[in-house]
Design a protein around this motif. Structure first.
Motif, PDB file in Angstrom:
ATOM      1  N   ALA A 161     -16.053  -3.632   0.625  1.00 13.09           N
ATOM      2  CA  ALA A 161     -14.909  -4.522   0.403  1.00 13.09           C
ATOM      3  C   ALA A 161     -13.629  -3.716   0.554  1.00 13.09           C
ATOM      4  O   ALA A 161     -13.509  -2.630  -0.013  1.00 13.09           O
ATOM      5  CB  ALA A 161     -14.989  -5.143  -0.986  1.00 13.09           C
ATOM      6  N   ILE A 162     -12.727  -4.220   1.349  1.00 15.64           N
ATOM      7  CA  ILE A 162     -11.434  -3.555   1.497  1.00 15.64           C
ATOM      8  C   ILE A 162     -10.418  -4.266   0.601  1.00 15.64           C
ATOM      9  O   ILE A 162     -10.308  -5.495   0.622  1.00 15.64           O
ATOM     10  CB  ILE A 162     -10.964  -3.521   2.974  1.00 15.64           C
ATOM     11  CG1 ILE A 162      -9.635  -2.776   3.078  1.00 15.64           C
ATOM     12  CG2 ILE A 162     -10.904  -4.907   3.578  1.00 15.64           C
ATOM     13  CD1 ILE A 162      -9.237  -2.479   4.522  1.00 15.64           C
ATOM     14  N   ASN A 163      -9.744  -3.482  -0.225  1.00 15.20           N
ATOM     15  CA  ASN A 163      -8.787  -4.050  -1.173  1.00 15.20           C
ATOM     16  C   ASN A 163      -7.461  -3.293  -1.108  1.00 15.20           C
ATOM     17  O   ASN A 163      -7.449  -2.079  -0.954  1.00 15.20           O
ATOM     18  CB  ASN A 163      -9.320  -3.940  -2.608  1.00 15.20           C
ATOM     19  CG  ASN A 163     -10.703  -4.533  -2.782  1.00 15.20           C
ATOM     20  OD1 ASN A 163     -10.902  -5.709  -2.551  1.00 15.20           O
ATOM     21  ND2 ASN A 163     -11.656  -3.699  -3.194  1.00 15.20           N
ATOM     22  N   GLN A 164      -6.389  -4.008  -1.216  1.00 11.32           N
ATOM     23  CA  GLN A 164      -5.101  -3.371  -1.475  1.00 11.32           C
ATOM     24  C   GLN A 164      -4.959  -3.240  -2.984  1.00 11.32           C
ATOM     25  O   GLN A 164      -5.261  -4.181  -3.728  1.00 11.32           O
ATOM     26  CB  GLN A 164      -3.966  -4.212  -0.896  1.00 11.32           C
ATOM     27  CG  GLN A 164      -2.599  -3.568  -1.097  1.00 11.32           C
ATOM     28  CD  GLN A 164      -1.497  -4.333  -0.385  1.00 11.32           C
ATOM     29  OE1 GLN A 164      -1.723  -4.888   0.685  1.00 11.32           O
ATOM     30  NE2 GLN A 164      -0.313  -4.361  -0.992  1.00 11.32           N
ATOM     31  N   PHE A 165      -4.563  -2.046  -3.454  1.00 13.74           N
ATOM     32  CA  PHE A 165      -4.502  -1.859  -4.903  1.00 13.74           C
ATOM     33  C   PHE A 165      -3.294  -1.009  -5.278  1.00 13.74           C
ATOM     34  O   PHE A 165      -2.646  -0.405  -4.428  1.00 13.74           O
ATOM     35  CB  PHE A 165      -5.802  -1.202  -5.395  1.00 13.74           C
ATOM     36  CG  PHE A 165      -5.865   0.284  -5.191  1.00 13.74           C
ATOM     37  CD1 PHE A 165      -5.727   1.160  -6.260  1.00 13.74           C
ATOM     38  CD2 PHE A 165      -6.044   0.816  -3.913  1.00 13.74           C
ATOM     39  CE1 PHE A 165      -5.777   2.523  -6.072  1.00 13.74           C
ATOM     40  CE2 PHE A 165      -6.100   2.172  -3.720  1.00 13.74           C
ATOM     41  CZ  PHE A 165      -5.970   3.046  -4.796  1.00 13.74           C
ATOM     42  N   ASN A 166      -3.010  -0.977  -6.544  1.00 11.89           N
ATOM     43  CA  ASN A 166      -1.917  -0.189  -7.101  1.00 11.89           C
ATOM     44  C   ASN A 166      -2.494   1.116  -7.643  1.00 11.89           C
ATOM     45  O   ASN A 166      -3.224   1.106  -8.649  1.00 11.89           O
ATOM     46  CB  ASN A 166      -1.222  -0.970  -8.217  1.00 11.89           C
ATOM     47  CG  ASN A 166      -0.058  -0.210  -8.812  1.00 11.89           C
ATOM     48  OD1 ASN A 166       0.253   0.925  -8.413  1.00 11.89           O
ATOM     49  ND2 ASN A 166       0.599  -0.826  -9.789  1.00 11.89           N
ATOM     50  N   PRO A 167      -2.198   2.262  -7.019  1.00 13.49           N
ATOM     51  CA  PRO A 167      -2.778   3.516  -7.498  1.00 13.49           C
ATOM     52  C   PRO A 167      -2.195   3.978  -8.844  1.00 13.49           C
ATOM     53  O   PRO A 167      -2.707   4.922  -9.447  1.00 13.49           O
ATOM     54  CB  PRO A 167      -2.434   4.498  -6.377  1.00 13.49           C
ATOM     55  CG  PRO A 167      -1.214   3.945  -5.744  1.00 13.49           C
ATOM     56  CD  PRO A 167      -1.351   2.460  -5.837  1.00 13.49           C
ATOM     57  N   ASP A 168      -1.158   3.270  -9.294  1.00 11.81           N
ATOM     58  CA  ASP A 168      -0.559   3.649 -10.579  1.00 11.81           C
ATOM     59  C   ASP A 168      -1.282   2.905 -11.702  1.00 11.81           C
ATOM     60  O   ASP A 168      -0.734   2.031 -12.382  1.00 11.81           O
ATOM     61  CB  ASP A 168       0.925   3.298 -10.559  1.00 11.81           C
ATOM     62  CG  ASP A 168       1.667   3.891 -11.762  1.00 11.81           C
ATOM     63  OD1 ASP A 168       1.117   4.787 -12.438  1.00 11.81           O
ATOM     64  OD2 ASP A 168       2.804   3.437 -12.017  1.00 11.81           O
ATOM     65  N   GLY A 169      -2.579   3.259 -11.839  1.00  6.20           N
ATOM     66  CA  GLY A 169      -3.385   2.664 -12.906  1.00  6.20           C
ATOM     67  C   GLY A 169      -4.041   1.355 -12.545  1.00  6.20           C
ATOM     68  O   GLY A 169      -4.654   0.708 -13.396  1.00  6.20           O
TER      69      GLY A 169
END
Length: 381
Positions: free
Chosen positions: A61-69
């Motif tokens: 699954a490809i997801n865009q995410f927030n690496p700040d937690g």
């Protein structure tokens, strides 16, 4: 007194027989030969179903995410399935009398040994018979369908699917066995089968009936005979594909397809066919670049006509006193850069792109004479 005429001398004259014995029927096995040549390997199997695993769906699954937690999210994985191929058994029976054998077993008696010639032809004809089942290949033993019936003559789509003296089963589309008949001769040019007078056509035989190899269970039972073109090359998302339900993977087990609707073949149509494979399997996939075209001579001629239509000859620039031959010795060997394999057993009006690298063969026993305690000939009374 009467002169000595030729009739008086006829008893002294030697009868001449031409030593060559031409073959007056076809023994082609194009598709079977291609598979043997291009398919990868030959697997020896038991009587259990042969398992052929495939990677059928992508995973992850490809997801865009927030690496700040932020949450990475859950994943998934690719899925594999297994195709199941059952074994089916074919034999080829030949009979001859003792007199036919002893009357031709010496050069002083015959121009050729009848039994030796028959045994040679036996293997070739057996392969041609398997080729016919494979070329239609609906996995139920169908060879063709009836176009019309008139007396003892049956018109079919492709008479090259049959051979002289072959016994044929006739089924309705619903799978009801109407009976059998024996082919006297198969006329490839007229696309007709003439039934042997000793085996009248089954009562009620009509257009649309299925003509099947002797011994099969008929068109109503899928996966009951040899797999071939109509099993592996079908555009559908319903039904069963070698043990896998198509509905479970919509579109995945469906062959890309364009309906010609009796229109002319064009270069654009050829490119569209190729692009369907590229779209389904990827631009760089072997399926898009290495498949071969399988077709009857009618479609081969249609492809050649594309080139003939656009050819230009400036007559006054030609040397010599003969007009230009617009037709080359052989038809084109490629279409869209992919090899053409013309086959007289292929279904007329149809072109198939076959990725033979994914086709394979499996056998439980090599093709050979049936032997019991060292004996391959079995006398009958």
């Amino acid at each position: 007194m009467a002169p000595g005429t030729n009739n008086n001398a006829i008893a002294l004259q030697i009868e001449a027989v031409r030593p060559e014995v031409p073959l007056l029927y076809q023994l082609d096995k194009t598709l079977l030969g291609m598979i043997k040549k291009k398919a990868k390997g030959l697997q020896t199997v038991s009587s259990r179903a042969y398992r052929a695993p495939v990677e059928i769906t992508a995973g992850g699954a490809i997801n865009q995410f927030n690496p700040d937690g932020g949450n990475l999210g859950r994943g998934s994985a690719l899925k594999t399935e297994v195709m199941l191929i059952n074994q089916f058994y074919f034999n080829f029976a030949v009979e001859y009398t003792a007199l036919a054998e002893i009357a031709t077993d010496d050069k002083e008696k015959a121009v050729e040994n009848y039994v030796t010639r028959q045994m040679t032809r036996m293997m070739e004809q057996f392969n041609a018979g398997i080729e016919a089942i494979l070329a239609y290949g609906d996995s139920s033993g169908t060879l063709d369908t009836v176009v019309s019936v008139a007396g003892q003559v049956v018109t079919v789509n492709n008479a090259n699917q049959f051979f002289d003296n072959q016994i044929i089963q006739v089924f309705t589309a619903a799978g009801v066995l109407l009976g059998i008949f024996q082919v006297l001769t198969a006329d490839a040019l007229a696309n007709t089968l003439t039934a042997d007078p000793s085996t009248p056509l089954p009562l009620g035989m009509a257009a649309g009936n299925f003509l099947s190899v002797n011994g099969c269970v008929g068109p109503s039972v899928a996966s009951s005979s040899l797999n071939g073109v109509n099993t592996l090359q079908i555009s559908s998302s319903v039904g069963n594909y070698l043990g896998i339900q198509r509905a479970a993977y919509p579109g995945r087990l469906s062959t890309p397809f364009i309906a010609g609707n009796n229109s002319f073949i064009t270069p654009q149509r050829g490119r569209a066919l190729i692009n369907l494979v590229r779209t389904a399997m990827g631009i760089e996939s072997p399926d898009a670049s290495k498949f071969v075209w399988h077709m009857n001579v009618d479609q081969e001629a249609a492809i050649e006509n594309i080139g003939l239509i656009v050819s230009n000859i400036i007559q006054n620039q030609l040397k010599g006193d003969a007009s230009e031959d617009m037709l080359k010795k052989m038809p084109p060997k490629t279409f869209g850069g992919r090899p053409i394999f013309a086959n007289i057993h292929a279904q007329p009006g149809r072109i198939d792109g076959l990725p033979l690298e994914h086709w394979f063969r499996a056998e439980i026993q090599p093709l050979d004479f049936y032997e019991v305690n060292g004996q391959t000939l079995f006398p009958i009374n």
